[in-house]
Design an enzyme around this catalytic site. Structure first.
Site, PDB file in Angstrom:
ATOM      1  N   LYS A  78       0.839  -1.190   0.000  1.00  0.00           N
ATOM      2  CA  LYS A  78       0.000   0.000   0.000  1.00  0.00           C
ATOM      3  C   LYS A  78       0.875   1.241   0.000  1.00  0.00           C
ATOM      4  O   LYS A  78       1.953   1.244   0.604  1.00  0.00           O
ATOM      5  CB  LYS A  78      -0.883   0.017   1.260  1.00  0.00           C
ATOM      6  CG  LYS A  78      -2.084   0.916   1.148  1.00  0.00           C
ATOM      7  CD  LYS A  78      -3.268   0.170   0.577  1.00  0.00           C
ATOM      8  CE  LYS A  78      -4.492   1.057   0.505  1.00  0.00           C
ATOM      9  NZ  LYS A  78      -5.693   0.310   0.174  1.00  0.00           N
ATOM     10  N   GLY A 178     -18.026   8.797  -0.870  1.00  0.00           N
ATOM     11  CA  GLY A 178     -16.945   9.014  -1.836  1.00  0.00           C
ATOM     12  C   GLY A 178     -17.112   8.106  -3.047  1.00  0.00           C
ATOM     13  O   GLY A 178     -18.232   7.802  -3.458  1.00  0.00           O
TER      14      GLY A 178
HETATM   15  N1  PHE Z   1      -7.608   0.861  -2.967  1.00  0.00           N
HETATM   16  C1  PHE Z   1      -8.568  -0.110  -3.364  1.00  0.00           C
HETATM   17  C2  PHE Z   1      -8.483  -1.319  -2.432  1.00  0.00           C
HETATM   18  O1  PHE Z   1      -7.953  -1.238  -1.367  1.00  0.00           O
HETATM   19  C3  PHE Z   1      -8.459  -0.476  -4.824  1.00  0.00           C
HETATM   20  C4  PHE Z   1      -7.124  -0.967  -5.334  1.00  0.00           C
HETATM   21  C5  PHE Z   1      -6.775  -2.291  -5.228  1.00  0.00           C
HETATM   22  C6  PHE Z   1      -6.242  -0.136  -5.973  1.00  0.00           C
HETATM   23  C7  PHE Z   1      -5.586  -2.794  -5.723  1.00  0.00           C
HETATM   24  C8  PHE Z   1      -5.031  -0.628  -6.490  1.00  0.00           C
HETATM   25  C9  PHE Z   1      -4.702  -1.940  -6.368  1.00  0.00           C
HETATM   26  O2  PHE Z   1      -9.007  -2.364  -2.687  1.00  0.00           O
END
Ligand code: PHE
Length: 345
Positions: A78, A178
């Protein structure tokens, strides 16, 4: 921050301090057991850079479980851009471009996309500097896909609790409108649910509530608002020792990542007889769509079917939890760990 990095059970953290914006960038790689790390990038104001780092680490762990939960060959990571003040326009875009360069420097070990504070439009800005970004081809905005999974989960839970997937006249409190909360509200309104809507931006909540014949709710009142289902679709940590005793819902089904402030909160909800759908299971729709279509070559049809299958996944989790007399989180984590122990399919 040294302590947070040393004591973490994840793999590593990439850190960059951006002097121009006074912002910290963190890319936390929690696990590459199943494949290269992928996860969204979040940008918001944090009280301290350490809070941003901790968020990145916890969210990255959530992604490890999310990928294992759907058995995709991807790892948990992340990105967090921790701001000290809100940025707008060119200043914000330039920061996002520099963040894109940091992502690019990882040469594919981390790929990213939208998350809180980084909507589809800002993903495009990151994408000026890196190819390791999802949401520019194929899937586009992941929000509606995440909302589809949550909506399906709400129907599944309604069937468990009330004997029918019919949401007509069921009351749902949605916290945050959102990129996921808004499409979710629309689907719920179409299904005839009674909506109570809260958002940090009260005018926005009032506007959407008026449009969808719902009722606006004060941000602080969401927890004690009587309803059938509470859907947290904003920040994490909203289910905690302070809020759980206030809840007047039968179930919690929402898209926010890391809804529980601490692991004990799963048991707290369980003890109160509130059915909780583990966040990393219920909110996987966007991740499935983005990476399924743009990295793993899946069709839109296939991806939608995979998202709808969250219903079967939840039912088997609820069953396993019931058999063991444990919270659904315990069952869901065990299920994910089985996949991680097995390794990539
Ligand atoms: N942020 C979102 C999630 O947590 C979507 C996401 C997933 C973005 C994977 C990029 C990669 O699921």
């Amino acid at each position: 921050m040294e302590h947070l990095i040393r004591s973490w059970d994840g793999e590593y953290v990439v850190v960059r301090y951006d002097g121009e914006a006074g912002a910290w960038m963190f890319i936390a790689i929690h696990s590459t057991t199943l494949g290269n790390a992928s996860g969204g990038s979040r940008m918001k104001v944090y009280d301290t850079p350490g809070d941003g780092l901790r968020d990145a680490q916890r969210l990255a762990a959530g992604m490890t479980y999310k990928w294992a939960g759907v058995d995709f060959p991807l790892g948990g990571g992340k990105g967090v851009i921790a701001l000290t003040r809100r940025l707008e326009g060119k200043e914000r875009d330039r920061l996002l471009e520099r963040y894109g360069q940091l992502v690019e420097s990882q040469r594919g070990a981390f790929s990213t996309g939208a998350d809180l504070g980084v909507g589809p439009e800002l993903v495009k800005v990151i994408g000026r500097e890196t190819t390791h970004v999802f949401g520019l081809r194929g899937a586009g905005d992941p929000g509606p896909y995440t909302a589809l999974g949550v909506f399906t989960g709400i129907q599944t839970v309604a069937a468990v609790l009330f004997g029918s997937t019919d949401l007509a006249d069921r009351t749902v409190v949605v916290q945050g409108i959102g990129n996921v909360g808004l499409p979710l509200c629309k689907k719920l309104a179409e299904a005839g649910a009674r909506l109570k809507i809260a958002d940090a931006n009260a005018d926005r909540a009032a506007g959407v509530a008026a449009e969808l014949s719902g009722e606006p709710v004060e941000p602080d009142a969401v927890y004690s608002e009587p309803c059938d289902i509470f859907a947290p679709c904003a920040v994490g940590g909203v289910l905690n020792a302070y809020t759980i005793p206030q809840l007047r819902c039968r179930a919690v089904v929402g898209s926010a990542n890391n809804q529980l402030a601490e692991p004990e909160d799963a048991q707290r909800l369980h003890n109160r007889g509130i059915l909780y759908t583990p966040d990393f299971i219920i909110n996987s729709g966007g991740a499935i769509a983005l990476c399924g279509m743009e990295a793993l070559g899946m069709s839109d049809d296939y991806v939608v079917r995979k998202i709808l299958s969250v219903s079967d996944t939840l039912n088997s989790i609820f069953e396993e939890a019931k058999e063991n007399g444990e919270s659904p989180v315990a069952a869901a984590e065990r299920r994910a760990r089985r996949v991680l122990e097995r390794g990539p399919a």
